[in-house]
Each structure stands twice: as structure tokens, then as C-alpha cells.
Write an enzyme that holds these catalytic residues in place. Sequence first.
Site, PDB file in Angstrom:
ATOM      1  CG  ASP A 113       3.015   0.550   7.902  1.00 21.37           C
ATOM      2  OD1 ASP A 113       2.882  -0.210   6.818  1.00 21.37           O
ATOM      3  OD2 ASP A 113       2.308   0.536   8.736  1.00 21.37           O
ATOM      4  CD  GLU A 144      -2.769  -1.965   5.416  1.00 22.74           C
ATOM      5  OE1 GLU A 144      -2.755  -2.878   6.309  1.00 22.74           O
ATOM      6  OE2 GLU A 144      -2.278  -0.791   5.986  1.00 22.74           O
ATOM      7  CD  GLU A 145      -1.229   2.283   7.482  1.00 24.45           C
ATOM      8  OE1 GLU A 145      -2.021   2.006   8.394  1.00 24.45           O
ATOM      9  OE2 GLU A 145      -0.039   1.978   7.420  1.00 24.45           O
ATOM     10  CG  HIS A 182       1.655   3.393  12.548  1.00 23.22           C
ATOM     11  ND1 HIS A 182       0.283   3.115  12.504  1.00 23.22           N
ATOM     12  CD2 HIS A 182       1.998   2.908  10.845  1.00 23.22           C
ATOM     13  CE1 HIS A 182      -0.226   2.215  11.471  1.00 23.22           C
ATOM     14  NE2 HIS A 182       0.786   2.130  10.687  1.00 23.22           N
ATOM     15  CG  ASP A 206      -2.996   3.567   2.327  1.00 23.97           C
ATOM     16  OD1 ASP A 206      -2.690   2.801   1.871  1.00 23.97           O
ATOM     17  OD2 ASP A 206      -4.046   3.603   3.383  1.00 23.97           O
ATOM     18  CD  GLU A 254       1.456  -4.057   6.246  1.00 22.99           C
ATOM     19  OE1 GLU A 254       2.249  -3.255   6.853  1.00 22.99           O
ATOM     20  OE2 GLU A 254       0.448  -3.410   5.439  1.00 22.99           O
ATOM     21  CG  HIS A 258      -0.113  -0.082   2.665  1.00 25.37           C
ATOM     22  ND1 HIS A 258       0.304   1.391   3.144  1.00 25.37           N
ATOM     23  CD2 HIS A 258      -0.038  -0.920   3.324  1.00 25.37           C
ATOM     24  CE1 HIS A 258       0.597   1.170   4.413  1.00 25.37           C
ATOM     25  NE2 HIS A 258       0.655  -0.666   4.511  1.00 25.37           N
TER      26      HIS A 258
END
Length: 355
Positions: A75, A108-109, A326, A44, A137, A42
Site C-alpha cells: 500500500d 493519501e494516508e 498497514h 506516503d 490500491e 500515493h
Amino acid sequence: MDVLERVLAGLGFHCRRMPFEGIENLYARRGTAGPNLCFAGHTDVVPTGSAEAWSSGPFEAEVKDGVLYGRGAVDMKGGIAAWVAAVSRVLAQGEVPGSLSFLITGDEEGPALHGTKRVVETLMAEGEVIDACVVGEPSSQQALGDMIKIGRRGSLNSWITVHGKQGHVAYPDRAANPAPVMARLMARLADHRLDDGYQGFQPSNLEITTIDIGNPATNVIPAEAKARLNIRFNPNHTGDELIAWLNAMAGEAQAASGLRIELEHLCSGNAFLTEPGPFIEGVQDAVEAATGRRPEASTTGGTSDARFIRAMCPVLELGLVGQTMHQIDERAPVAEIEALAEVYRAVIGTYFERV
């Protein structure tokens, strides 16, 4: 997505943009023969938090002392770049006896409603075949390649509202207090043991994430009480089964109290497990050959888009060390991203050698 499409088109991939409800998705395939080995990821990212707290701009992708800083470095834009590099190196040595593909989403997030889920549904309806998939991931824990994820628990969110009747605390017979009804229901749900675990999975857990009444007065019985909970569940359950159980428990509380109880549910994905076999063992062999360490096959952690891809094929997750994902100053050593590209190259080579 534009950058990725240009690079993959230059490598001979047929690129198909698949937008759904404003979400950009990309499915790219090189070759028409089977087997089709897919990489999923992903583009995003989660919000940056305070940009001033970062050592450099969250989207500047600055390299300092050999470390790449930026939101998505771990990520998981770094993983996407590493797989593209791996594919480029593999193709420079010749063709693979099958097909290579990319399934990249921009959702995805977030809610994950119009990304991989919709792409998978569309591809399956069209008869597209993916034989195995690696999701990039950041699965590694302490060192690159020390863990792969072969399964994930499912996730269910529920919103519960108990409707009462507002009134004066001195005259409870003229009101109907929803607070004790909610308290008893939440206690009963929290005390219930869902299971004792599943092979390779920890026990399912129900967590109450909020209870809200919002009553600023000391002499008023509130009109309603709200709560939210999340259940992370293993393959002993499905989302539908847990929803039915929650509805039944709320129904019993409603019958006992006489107050209306309203529920809303959102299951973002059921639990899945890719059983040990040639695909997992081949990836473990490739990682061990490239890094010197054999990855543990784990089912820990949250959810990922693998929960949707499992409907098409065996799937696992393999990527960078996820320590800073994150976080403020999310970062990955450039050498680690380069090493991941070599790990991915070994995975591709091993996969096509053994099919």
C-alpha cells in the site's frame, strides 16, 4: 517522488511537480492526444509501528525467500512500480493511440487535503482531460485480480460537545449535567437506521468512536461532555445532507435540555459509483486474460483518492492482495508484483484497443 520523476522522464513523460502546503505531488503525461488513461497512486505510508517488531527494517525493502518486506510494499509503492513497468513494456512495443498519465500524491494516508484533491481541482481548472483512471490500491482480497473496486462509501467525522455547568452532585439544582444529554443524543443517533443499502453498497452505518468526560471525581457534576462519531455512507446520502441531519438532531437535544451543543464536521469524501460499462468490462476482461480469474466488481472497504478523481472521469481500483497492508511486516511476493505488472500491461492494451 524524485526516483519516480527520473524514471518517467526517461520514458518520455512530461513531469510536473505540484506541491501544495508542503505536500509533494506529481502529474506526468506522455502524449497530447486523447484518450488519456491515467494511473493514480500515493507514495506516503502509514507509521511503521515498532521497528523492532519487523523482520527487517521497515524501509530496507529486503527480499527474503522471494517476498519483498517493507512499509508500502503493498500500500502502495508496489502498485506504482508495477504500473511503471507495464508502461515501459507497452512503449517498448510502440506508441499508444492517445496519452498515458500518472497522478501521484504524497497525501493519501493522512488528511488528504493537499494531495489528489488539490491536483484534481487544479487540473480541472486548467482544462486538463483525463478519460479514465486506474487507482493502484491493493484491491485484491485472496488472490491477485479477484476483486476490483468500482465505488466507495463516503466518510463523515463529527465532533460533538455538550456544554453544562459544573457543580456538587448533592446539589444538582445548582449545576447542569451534560452527561445525560450526551447519552440521550448518542443513543438517538445510534438507533437511527440511515438506510437499507444502495445498489452494490451495504447499508450506511453510524459508529460512535468515543465519549469523553474526563471527570476523576465522584462528587462533581462535569462541565462538559464530548463525543466523536463516524458515518460511512452510500450514495443515498451526501456529506452535506448528513451534516444537516446531525445539526438538526443536536438542535432538538439543545432545545429540550437548555444546554448548548456544539458540533464540528469533516467530510473526507462523498460516496461514488462507477457504473458498469465498457471501461469496467474492459478491465475485467484484461484481468481475466492475464490471471485466469474474472474480478468481482465491489464497493466494499474504506475511502481512497478515487473519491476525488471521480470528478474528472470514470475510476476504479485494481492492485495487489491487501492482506498485510498497514501491518507489521507488510509484504508482497515479488512474483505477485511481477504478475501485477503483466495485469496492468493487459489493462493498458485492452483500453486502447477498445476506445
